[in-house]
Design an enzyme around this catalytic site. Structure first.
Site, mmCIF file in Angstrom:
data_model
loop_
_atom_site.group_PDB
_atom_site.id
_atom_site.type_symbol
_atom_site.label_atom_id
_atom_site.label_comp_id
_atom_site.label_asym_id
_atom_site.label_seq_id
_atom_site.Cartn_x
_atom_site.Cartn_y
_atom_site.Cartn_z
ATOM 1 N N SER A 22 -51.308 -39.693 -99.418
ATOM 2 C CA SER A 22 -49.860 -39.806 -99.288
ATOM 3 C C SER A 22 -49.432 -41.255 -99.036
ATOM 4 O O SER A 22 -48.266 -41.596 -99.188
ATOM 5 C CB SER A 22 -49.352 -38.918 -98.146
ATOM 6 O OG SER A 22 -49.552 -37.551 -98.437
ATOM 7 N N GLY B 160 -45.046 -40.539 -102.727
ATOM 8 C CA GLY B 160 -43.904 -40.827 -103.587
ATOM 9 C C GLY B 160 -42.692 -39.951 -103.360
ATOM 10 O O GLY B 160 -42.613 -39.148 -102.423
ATOM 11 N N CYS C 200 -45.807 -30.736 -96.829
ATOM 12 C CA CYS C 200 -45.307 -32.104 -97.006
ATOM 13 C C CYS C 200 -44.626 -32.265 -98.371
ATOM 14 O O CYS C 200 -43.554 -31.710 -98.571
ATOM 15 C CB CYS C 200 -46.434 -33.105 -96.798
ATOM 16 S SG CYS C 200 -45.840 -34.766 -96.395
ATOM 17 N N LEU C 201 -45.216 -32.987 -99.324
ATOM 18 C CA LEU C 201 -44.595 -33.097 -100.644
ATOM 19 C C LEU C 201 -44.449 -31.720 -101.275
ATOM 20 O O LEU C 201 -43.451 -31.435 -101.956
ATOM 21 C CB LEU C 201 -45.422 -34.013 -101.549
ATOM 22 C CG LEU C 201 -44.862 -34.232 -102.961
ATOM 23 C CD1 LEU C 201 -43.500 -34.917 -102.929
ATOM 24 C CD2 LEU C 201 -45.843 -35.052 -103.804
ATOM 25 N N GLN D 256 -41.295 -30.207 -100.109
ATOM 26 C CA GLN D 256 -40.131 -30.756 -100.791
ATOM 27 C C GLN D 256 -40.002 -30.206 -102.209
ATOM 28 O O GLN D 256 -38.903 -29.886 -102.674
ATOM 29 C CB GLN D 256 -40.229 -32.286 -100.811
ATOM 30 C CG GLN D 256 -40.220 -32.913 -99.424
ATOM 31 C CD GLN D 256 -40.761 -34.330 -99.413
ATOM 32 O OE1 GLN D 256 -40.940 -34.955 -100.458
ATOM 33 N NE2 GLN D 256 -41.038 -34.849 -98.225
ATOM 34 N N ASN E 234 -46.517 -37.318 -92.043
ATOM 35 C CA ASN E 234 -46.570 -38.503 -92.898
ATOM 36 C C ASN E 234 -45.646 -38.286 -94.086
ATOM 37 O O ASN E 234 -46.057 -37.773 -95.114
ATOM 38 C CB ASN E 234 -47.998 -38.770 -93.374
ATOM 39 C CG ASN E 234 -48.058 -39.892 -94.393
ATOM 40 O OD1 ASN E 234 -47.136 -40.706 -94.486
ATOM 41 N ND2 ASN E 234 -49.124 -39.947 -95.163
ATOM 42 N N HIS F 262 -48.108 -31.550 -91.189
ATOM 43 C CA HIS F 262 -49.461 -31.277 -91.679
ATOM 44 C C HIS F 262 -50.188 -30.301 -90.749
ATOM 45 O O HIS F 262 -50.825 -30.718 -89.776
ATOM 46 C CB HIS F 262 -50.259 -32.579 -91.780
ATOM 47 C CG HIS F 262 -49.842 -33.441 -92.919
ATOM 48 N ND1 HIS F 262 -50.462 -33.424 -94.154
ATOM 49 C CD2 HIS F 262 -48.837 -34.341 -93.022
ATOM 50 C CE1 HIS F 262 -49.869 -34.284 -94.962
ATOM 51 N NE2 HIS F 262 -48.876 -34.850 -94.297
ATOM 52 N N GLU G 134 -52.853 -28.798 -91.278
ATOM 53 C CA GLU G 134 -54.301 -28.993 -91.383
ATOM 54 C C GLU G 134 -54.786 -30.158 -90.532
ATOM 55 O O GLU G 134 -55.992 -30.398 -90.417
ATOM 56 C CB GLU G 134 -54.709 -29.221 -92.843
ATOM 57 C CG GLU G 134 -54.511 -30.629 -93.379
ATOM 58 C CD GLU G 134 -53.064 -31.002 -93.635
ATOM 59 O OE1 GLU G 134 -52.793 -32.177 -93.936
ATOM 60 O OE2 GLU G 134 -52.183 -30.115 -93.533
#
Length: 361
Positions: A48, A223, A247-248, A251, A289, A332, A334
């Protein structure tokens, strides 16, 4: 005694002078800060951070050294590392090399002797900005170049696996779409006996459906989610199969359901972020993150409900679909590195897959 000098040049004209370690090269990237006290190896190997220069606010980094087991990816893709002090003589029974040699192997430059508190305050007040690590003492041209430069938008393509592979288990079949995954996601799924097939970011919905998965994991990654509309389209076509986004991936699920995202001022990066679980009322300390967030005002009519909120700034940290078997979190669960407060979410994913299977039995 270190005589060489290395410089961190920011697009606002600020120049920090320090000492070189890691790779002997210049590197440009988005300057961000991470507040974690431990887990530097896992952070640096988190994909990331592709194209980013990581500033560690904790003053001593590398004191436990580096070992082969704790990498979150085979190849680190961060652009640079900024620390107050880089330990040259680590002490830990698992250590196999120093932070310096580790960065050299991954071709990542580092700079030490920097007041990282100053950088953290600057980024918190002004937002993340472009920067360059350089050994050149002349900076005026670099500052002008930074102010007029733009970054690539293909981070996910570069971070994702190029070929599918399997991490076997005897339980539910999970297809993990790799946008730049952390290896600990696979470890957590395997620990629950999941049979995991990791596929590239551009794998089509039809190809995934042909694998007959019990569930689909949407990984973290680097990104702007707005740069990958093809991946959003794929996830939209997969709604109906149990989905878990991190996370991403969180989104992407949000955008696939009709929500929108925005770039945060300085993001969340660290392993001490408090998040409230709205269903239980409990506070979870999380590893985070990310530099983008779901816009709460855009959730109307999406079928998504908020499940978790960040206590520091009230940004959305979790979503669940009210019609489809799909949920996601911005943090996260994990860990790797970080607290384990949210590992239960993997159990929830397994329950969701088994429930879906039972309903079709």
């Amino acid at each position: 005694m270190i005589k060489e000098r290395r410089y961190l040049v920011l697009e606002d004209g600020t120049v920090y002078e320090g000492y070189p370690f890691g790779a002997q090269k210049a590197a440009e990237g988005e300057l961000v800060f991470n507040t974690a006290m431990t887990g530097a190896q896992e952070i640096i190997t988190d994909l990331s951070y592709t194209d980013q220069i990581i500033t560690f606010s904790y003053p001593l980094i590398g004191n436990t050294g580096v070992n082969i087991e704790d990498n979150e990816s085979l190849k680190a893709t961060a652009r640079g590392v900024v620390v107050r002090e880089a330990c040259t003589d680590p002490s830990n029974f698992r250590t196999t090399e120093t932070l310096d040699t580790f960065l050299k192997r991954h071709d990542i430059p580092g700079i030490s002797g920097i007041d990282t508190r100053s950088i953290t305050r600057k980024l918190r007040n002004g937002g993340v900005m472009k920067a360059v690590i350089t050994d050149e003492a002349y900076h005026e041209d670099l500052i002008e170049l930074l102010q007029h430069s733009s970054f690539r938008t293909d981070q996910v393509k570069r971070a994702s696996t190029k070929n599918p592979y399997i991490s076997t288990g005897t339980g539910p079949r999970v297809v993990l779409i790799d946008y730049g995954k952390k290896e600990n996601i696979v470890r957590q799924l395997n620990a629950l006996d999941c049979d995991v097939t990791v596929v590239p970011h551009d794998t089509t919905a039809d190809e995934i459906i042909q694998m007959r998965p019990d569930g689909i994991m949407l990984s973290n990654g680097p990104g702007d989610p707005a740069d990958i509309p093809g991946q959003v389209k794929t996830v939209k076509a997969l709604l109906g199969i149990p989905l878990f986004g991190i996370c991403l991936g969180h989104q992407i699920l949000g955008i696939a359901c009709g929500a929108s995202t925005y770039k945060m001022k300085f993001g969340h990066r660290g392993s001490n972020h408090p998040v409230k679980n709205l269903a239980t009322g409990k506070i979870e300390i999380t590893s985070q993150n990310h530099g983008f967030s779901i816009d709460g005002a855009s959730l109307v009519g999406t079928g998504l409900e908020v499940t978790h909120l960040a206590l520091n700034d009230r940004t959305i940290e979790g979503l669940r679909h009210t019609e489809y078997p799909a949920f996601s979190v911005q943090f996260h669960p994990e860990a790797g590195a970080g607290p384990h407060d949210s590992e239960y979410l993997f159990d929830e994913f397994v329950k969701l897959m088994k429930q879906k299977e039972a309903n079709h039995a």
